[in-house]
Design a protein around this motif. Structure first.
Motif, PDB file in Angstrom:
ATOM      1  N   GLN A 129       0.835  -1.207   0.000  1.00  0.00           N
ATOM      2  CA  GLN A 129       0.000   0.000   0.000  1.00  0.00           C
ATOM      3  C   GLN A 129       0.866   1.252   0.000  1.00  0.00           C
ATOM      4  N   TYR A 130       1.973   1.178   0.728  1.00  0.00           N
ATOM      5  CA  TYR A 130       2.814   2.357   0.937  1.00  0.00           C
ATOM      6  C   TYR A 130       4.254   2.018   0.602  1.00  0.00           C
ATOM      7  N   PRO A 131       4.645   2.188  -0.647  1.00  0.00           N
ATOM      8  CA  PRO A 131       6.015   1.823  -1.025  1.00  0.00           C
ATOM      9  C   PRO A 131       7.038   2.562  -0.158  1.00  0.00           C
ATOM     10  N   ILE A 132       8.084   1.848   0.221  1.00  0.00           N
ATOM     11  CA  ILE A 132       9.139   2.443   1.061  1.00  0.00           C
ATOM     12  C   ILE A 132      10.353   2.620   0.161  1.00  0.00           C
ATOM     13  N   ASN A 133      10.639   3.874  -0.184  1.00  0.00           N
ATOM     14  CA  ASN A 133      11.637   4.083  -1.247  1.00  0.00           C
ATOM     15  C   ASN A 133      13.025   4.430  -0.708  1.00  0.00           C
ATOM     16  N   TYR A 134      13.562   3.570   0.137  1.00  0.00           N
ATOM     17  CA  TYR A 134      14.881   3.845   0.690  1.00  0.00           C
ATOM     18  C   TYR A 134      15.970   3.037   0.012  1.00  0.00           C
ATOM     19  N   ARG A 135      17.195   3.507   0.237  1.00  0.00           N
ATOM     20  CA  ARG A 135      18.359   2.824  -0.313  1.00  0.00           C
ATOM     21  C   ARG A 135      18.788   1.745   0.677  1.00  0.00           C
ATOM     22  N   ALA A 136      18.713   0.487   0.247  1.00  0.00           N
ATOM     23  CA  ALA A 136      18.969  -0.614   1.173  1.00  0.00           C
ATOM     24  C   ALA A 136      20.172  -1.460   0.758  1.00  0.00           C
ATOM     25  N   PRO A 193      24.162   3.366   2.296  1.00  0.00           N
ATOM     26  CA  PRO A 193      22.779   2.893   2.445  1.00  0.00           C
ATOM     27  C   PRO A 193      22.019   3.668   3.523  1.00  0.00           C
ATOM     28  N   GLU A 194      20.686   3.628   3.448  1.00  0.00           N
ATOM     29  CA  GLU A 194      19.862   4.202   4.521  1.00  0.00           C
ATOM     30  C   GLU A 194      19.409   3.122   5.509  1.00  0.00           C
ATOM     31  N   VAL A 195      19.237   1.918   5.008  1.00  0.00           N
ATOM     32  CA  VAL A 195      18.838   0.803   5.882  1.00  0.00           C
ATOM     33  C   VAL A 195      19.522  -0.489   5.421  1.00  0.00           C
ATOM     34  N   ALA A 196      19.591  -1.447   6.355  1.00  0.00           N
ATOM     35  CA  ALA A 196      20.032  -2.799   5.992  1.00  0.00           C
ATOM     36  C   ALA A 196      18.841  -3.737   6.172  1.00  0.00           C
ATOM     37  N   VAL A 197      18.695  -4.691   5.265  1.00  0.00           N
ATOM     38  CA  VAL A 197      17.590  -5.653   5.361  1.00  0.00           C
ATOM     39  C   VAL A 197      18.167  -7.063   5.412  1.00  0.00           C
ATOM     40  N   VAL A 198      17.728  -7.826   6.416  1.00  0.00           N
ATOM     41  CA  VAL A 198      18.250  -9.182   6.612  1.00  0.00           C
ATOM     42  C   VAL A 198      17.093 -10.180   6.657  1.00  0.00           C
ATOM     43  N   PHE A 199      17.456 -11.458   6.583  1.00  0.00           N
ATOM     44  CA  PHE A 199      16.421 -12.492   6.692  1.00  0.00           C
ATOM     45  C   PHE A 199      16.829 -13.523   7.731  1.00  0.00           C
ATOM     46  N   CYS A 200      17.598 -13.090   8.736  1.00  0.00           N
ATOM     47  CA  CYS A 200      18.059 -13.983   9.788  1.00  0.00           C
ATOM     48  C   CYS A 200      18.149 -13.206  11.098  1.00  0.00           C
ATOM     49  N   PRO A 201      17.578 -13.737  12.185  1.00  0.00           N
ATOM     50  CA  PRO A 201      17.595 -13.011  13.464  1.00  0.00           C
ATOM     51  C   PRO A 201      18.988 -12.876  14.073  1.00  0.00           C
ATOM     52  N   THR A 202      19.849 -13.866  13.822  1.00  0.00           N
ATOM     53  CA  THR A 202      21.201 -13.801  14.376  1.00  0.00           C
ATOM     54  C   THR A 202      21.985 -12.686  13.679  1.00  0.00           C
ATOM     55  N   SER A 216      17.878  -1.606  -4.089  1.00  0.00           N
ATOM     56  CA  SER A 216      18.834  -2.523  -3.473  1.00  0.00           C
ATOM     57  C   SER A 216      20.222  -2.241  -4.026  1.00  0.00           C
ATOM     58  N   LEU A 217      21.130  -1.880  -3.127  1.00  0.00           N
ATOM     59  CA  LEU A 217      22.471  -1.466  -3.545  1.00  0.00           C
ATOM     60  C   LEU A 217      23.414  -2.664  -3.567  1.00  0.00           C
ATOM     61  N   ASP A 218      24.152  -2.793  -4.623  1.00  0.00           N
ATOM     62  CA  ASP A 218      25.147  -3.850  -4.671  1.00  0.00           C
ATOM     63  C   ASP A 218      26.352  -3.399  -3.856  1.00  0.00           C
ATOM     64  N   TYR A 219      27.008  -4.329  -3.184  1.00  0.00           N
ATOM     65  CA  TYR A 219      28.237  -3.956  -2.471  1.00  0.00           C
ATOM     66  C   TYR A 219      29.194  -5.126  -2.454  1.00  0.00           C
ATOM     67  N   MET A 220      30.454  -4.813  -2.141  1.00  0.00           N
ATOM     68  CA  MET A 220      31.531  -5.772  -2.354  1.00  0.00           C
ATOM     69  C   MET A 220      31.344  -7.096  -1.592  1.00  0.00           C
ATOM     70  N   ASP A 221      31.149  -7.011  -0.288  1.00  0.00           N
ATOM     71  CA  ASP A 221      31.148  -8.227   0.530  1.00  0.00           C
ATOM     72  C   ASP A 221      29.734  -8.713   0.868  1.00  0.00           C
ATOM     73  N   LYS A 222      28.876  -8.710  -0.128  1.00  0.00           N
ATOM     74  CA  LYS A 222      27.463  -9.061   0.073  1.00  0.00           C
ATOM     75  C   LYS A 222      27.263 -10.464   0.648  1.00  0.00           C
ATOM     76  N   VAL A 223      28.099 -11.423   0.254  1.00  0.00           N
ATOM     77  CA  VAL A 223      27.878 -12.792   0.736  1.00  0.00           C
ATOM     78  C   VAL A 223      28.761 -13.134   1.947  1.00  0.00           C
ATOM     79  N   MET A 224      29.458 -12.130   2.465  1.00  0.00           N
ATOM     80  CA  MET A 224      30.340 -12.369   3.617  1.00  0.00           C
ATOM     81  C   MET A 224      29.513 -12.540   4.905  1.00  0.00           C
TER      82      MET A 224
END
Lengths: 301, 164
Positions: free
Chosen positions: A139-146, A221-230, A183-191
């Motif tokens: 409903q409300y797009p969030i247009n931040y750099r993540a 970036p303005e925010v970081a988005v993760v899919f793991c609680p740890t 979604s911003l690409d960055y060097m150590d994305k899979v680290m």
């Protein structure tokens, strides 16, 4: 779709607001969740390193509970996803191990048959529900750099987990784009975030986190988005430790994906989730409170 | 449950490390090596291949189990698995970092790695979250007994009392 929710110890006992966001979005995508008396998955590094037989048998017990209930497991934590998937892989590919494990499970009135599937919520959202359906609910797009951090244990080993490309993952990027973010690409994305050794050696663990966050911050970036609680804890609480230890000034708000999904969907009660965060993003708070579709010049606070 | 003997386990480790030709991509990809060069996953494999023994220096516990080394190995050597095996040998000798012993004790008595604090319980109620069904701790105890975890915990405590 019906799943046994496997929230994992970290979410259920330390970050219940993440569990709340999952339970909030689920009915909107026709996901029905049931709760079972699961133990710890168990934790994939320490427990397995201490006793791999104990790890495998506890994992098998959890899998057997879902089998008994006739549902597949949906995990919310990358660690639980990896641990249960690896247990299942060992049990399904090594009949002698399965036999040994079932001898123990028999003592507690259980049996692992091999019928249950283990899925991470990212797979359910991306593969079963799909980007279009998610976009339709925004409903409300969030247009931040993540910057996104998929997490080691959703990606590797790729040939067993099969969630995304382990070297160049793009699915979480697509999911954050679906709610309006860049979604911003960055060097150590899979680290790694360093969490795996936090209990063993703090200097090393937070040194790894510093390297990871340095790489993230390079793309502003303005925010970081993760899919793991740890990983969430590593970045959210950990950045303050890194600031003290290495004289850094990180101030990056961190979100578990379903939290910002719930915000973008305009679901009632999102404020109660976001107020639990240690690094506040006032612009997102305002967005949620006023239900405004876009905020200009948003800056993290 | 039958326990694999150390000799068998070392043989298995050697066998799975065999394809390694020491290219070093594991070390180059290791986040721990990046900040703590004392820990080199390549050397752990090298040691096994050269000497036929497993050196339990304590540094094996520095592995974060991120699986980057394993994913990138051109010879598909399962390095993370090898390190898990080495750590199991260490644990069997009672050489375990105290934080892991604490974790194992919490799991043994609650089934979980973290207790829900009073604050979290209150928070769960405020958020309208359901009370989760608790696992039967006796089942966990049985698993600990039958799979050797209890033995290893005891051995750690003995090692703690009588240092070498």
């Amino acid at each position: 779709m019906r799943f046994a929710l496997f929230p994992g110890c970290t979410i259920s006992d330390r970050l219940p607001f993440i569990e709340k966001s999952i339970r909030m979005i689920a009915p909107h995508f026709n996901i029905e969740l049931i709760d079972l008396p699961f133990t710890c998955c168990p934790e994939p590094n320490s427990v397995r390193s201490f006793s791999d037989k104990t790890w495998l048998t506890m994992g098998a017990r959890n899998l057997a509970l879902a089998e008994e209930a006739g549902v597949n497991i949906m995990t919310a934590c990358a660690g639980c996803f990896e641990s249960l998937s690896m247990s299942k892989h060992v049990l399904d590919s090594k009949p002698s191990e399965k036999e040994e494990v079932n001898k123990v499970l028999k003592k507690i009135g259980k049996e692992y048959k091999g019928q249950v599937e283990v899925r991470h919520i990212q797979q359910v959202l991306y593969e079963d529900i799909g980007i279009e359906e998610i976009q339709r609910n925004v409903q409300y797009p969030i247009n931040y750099r993540a910057v996104i951090h998929p997490g080691c244990h959703t990606l590797r080993p790729q040939k067993i987990l099969n969630l995304d490309d382990a070297e160049a993952p793009m699915k979480l990027d697509e999911l954050v784009r679906a709610i309006g973010m860049e979604s911003l690409d960055y060097m150590d994305k899979v680290m790694c975030c360093g969490a795996g050794v936090r209990g063993i050696n703090r200097e090393i663990a937070f040194g790894v986190l510093r390297e990871k966050m340095d790489s993230m911050m390079m793309v502003d970036p303005e925010v970081a988005v993760v899919f793991c609680p740890t990983c969430f804890i590593s970045f959210e609480a950990g950045q303050k430790v890194v600031n003290r230890m290495f004289d850094k000034k990180y101030n990056l708000p961190v979100y578990y994906y379903t939290e910002i999904l719930a915000a973008a969907m305009g679901l009632e009660g999102v404020e109660s989730i976001l107020s639990e965060h240690r690094v506040k993003f006032s612009a997102l708070g305002m967005l949620v409170a006023k239900n405004e579709p876009e905020i200009e010049n948003a800056t993290p606070h | 449950m039958e326990r694999t003997t150390d000799a068998d386990r070392i043989n298995e480790i050697q066998h799975s490390a065999q394809p390694c030709f020491q290219c070093g991509i594991c070390a180059a990809s290791c986040p721990i090596f990046r900040v703590a060069p004392d820990f080199n996953p390549r050397m752990a494999v090298d040691e096994v291949l050269r000497t036929g023994t497993v050196a339990m220096t304590g540094r094996e516990w520095f592995c974060a189990y991120c699986l980057m080394c394993e994913e990138r190995c051109p010879m598909e050597v399962a390095l993370s698995e090898i390190l898990i095996d080495i750590k199991n040998l260490s644990a069997n000798d009672g050489k375990v970092p105290p934080s892991i012993i604490e974790m194992m004790d919490v799991i043994r008595f609650t089934g979980k790695v973290s207790h829900a604090s009073k604050r979290t319980e209150k928070k769960r109620r405020e958020l309208g979250l359901p009370e989760l069904p608790k696992p039967d701790v006796d089942e966990v105890q049985t698993i600990f007994e039958m799979t050797g975890a209890l033995d290893r915990l005891m051995r750690f405590r003995e090692a703690e009392v009588e240092p070498e």
